[in-house]
Write a protein that holds these residues in place. Structure first.
Motif, PDB file in Angstrom:
ATOM      1  N   THR A 152      -7.687  11.279 -25.058  1.00 50.86           N
ATOM      2  CA  THR A 152      -9.071  11.318 -26.089  1.00 50.86           C
ATOM      3  C   THR A 152     -10.227  10.808 -25.345  1.00 50.86           C
ATOM      4  N   GLY A 153     -10.183  10.539 -23.857  1.00 53.07           N
ATOM      5  CA  GLY A 153     -11.125   9.804 -23.144  1.00 53.07           C
ATOM      6  C   GLY A 153     -11.357   8.503 -23.417  1.00 53.07           C
ATOM      7  N   PRO A 154     -12.621   8.095 -22.693  1.00 57.31           N
ATOM      8  CA  PRO A 154     -12.623   6.683 -23.025  1.00 57.31           C
ATOM      9  C   PRO A 154     -12.751   5.751 -24.300  1.00 57.31           C
ATOM     10  N   ARG A 179     -16.047   8.459 -32.691  1.00 54.64           N
ATOM     11  CA  ARG A 179     -17.031   9.451 -33.091  1.00 54.64           C
ATOM     12  C   ARG A 179     -16.466  10.986 -32.282  1.00 54.64           C
ATOM     13  N   ARG A 180     -16.009  10.717 -31.220  1.00 48.00           N
ATOM     14  CA  ARG A 180     -15.798  12.098 -30.496  1.00 48.00           C
ATOM     15  C   ARG A 180     -14.397  12.659 -31.351  1.00 48.00           C
ATOM     16  N   CYS A 181     -13.432  11.908 -31.833  1.00 52.28           N
ATOM     17  CA  CYS A 181     -12.295  12.460 -32.276  1.00 52.28           C
ATOM     18  C   CYS A 181     -12.749  12.867 -33.923  1.00 52.28           C
ATOM     19  N   ALA A 182     -13.657  12.225 -34.314  1.00 53.00           N
ATOM     20  CA  ALA A 182     -14.159  12.753 -35.969  1.00 53.00           C
ATOM     21  C   ALA A 182     -14.563  14.137 -35.711  1.00 53.00           C
ATOM     22  N   GLU A 183     -15.384  14.385 -34.634  1.00 50.11           N
ATOM     23  CA  GLU A 183     -15.647  15.722 -34.517  1.00 50.11           C
ATOM     24  C   GLU A 183     -14.763  16.772 -34.080  1.00 50.11           C
ATOM     25  N   ARG A 184     -14.274  16.396 -33.267  1.00 54.73           N
ATOM     26  CA  ARG A 184     -12.855  17.241 -32.601  1.00 54.73           C
ATOM     27  C   ARG A 184     -11.923  17.512 -33.627  1.00 54.73           C
ATOM     28  N   ARG A 196     -12.445   8.966 -42.795  1.00 50.67           N
ATOM     29  CA  ARG A 196     -11.513  10.078 -42.914  1.00 50.67           C
ATOM     30  C   ARG A 196     -10.220  10.216 -41.920  1.00 50.67           C
ATOM     31  N   LEU A 197     -10.503   9.897 -40.581  1.00 57.47           N
ATOM     32  CA  LEU A 197      -9.619  10.197 -39.526  1.00 57.47           C
ATOM     33  C   LEU A 197      -9.089   8.712 -39.121  1.00 57.47           C
ATOM     34  N   ARG A 198      -7.664   8.431 -38.856  1.00 57.03           N
ATOM     35  CA  ARG A 198      -7.023   7.135 -38.385  1.00 57.03           C
ATOM     36  C   ARG A 198      -6.592   7.653 -37.252  1.00 57.03           C
TER      37      ARG A 198
END
Length: 168
Positions: free
Chosen positions: A89-91, A97-102, A126-128
């Protein structure tokens, strides 16, 4: 549904075998998630033989044999909960934030790579995001780890990080 979450088994490079406690958990679980870095196909074969349902992806250390059998991302709905599984998932900074978008439209993201256990939610709730760590290579962590949880009625509950005894 009883869930088992694991990642980064790295056999046989970082350990000779899967810990017995994790093997027991595989057989008790209704579904097993593995977020990549298997390293050998024998470990995938072992999980497939023991798991009722295996939701798995390949990681950056997985070669052609594993990449032929697994995808980079897996999406599944279990117990009314929408899961995605990836390896990287990156740094850590900016991860939510990145994962919420992806992964919009998903409820839970299971990931690996860092060997560092992680349990957070996005700012909007919304995302765990769950990283179970590694059952075989603790890196800079005090213990090797894996997670268990339950998915029922559209909710994830009982998320628990399990420490494995140190290898001698």
């Amino acid at each position: 549904m009883r869930l088992l979450l694991t990642s980064d088994t790295h056999l046989p490079k970082r350990a000779k075998q899967i810990p017995g406690r994790l093997l027991d958990e595989i057989e008790r679980a209704d579904a097993v998630f593995h977020a990549g870095d298997w390293v050998d196909t024998a470990t995938l074969d072992l999980f497939e033989a023991r798991a009722r349902l295996l939701v798995a992806v390949y990681g950056n250390n997985d070669g052609p044999g594993l990449r032929e059998r697994l995808s980079e991302r897996a999406d599944v709905e279990l117990g009314g909960v929408r899961f995605s599984v990836v390896h990287e998932t990156g740094p850590a900074q900016g991860r939510e934030r990145r994962c919420a978008e992806r992964f919009s439209g998903r409820d839970v993201l299971v990931f690996g790579h860092s060997h560092i256990p992680w349990d957070t939610t996005t700012d909007d709730g919304r995302l765990r995001l769950l990283n179970p760590g590694s059952p075989t290579d603790r890196r800079r962590q005090p213990y090797c780890t894996y997670m268990t949880a339950r998915a029922e009625g559209g909710a994830l509950s009982g998320v628990r990080l399990h420490r494995l005894p140190r290898r001698r």
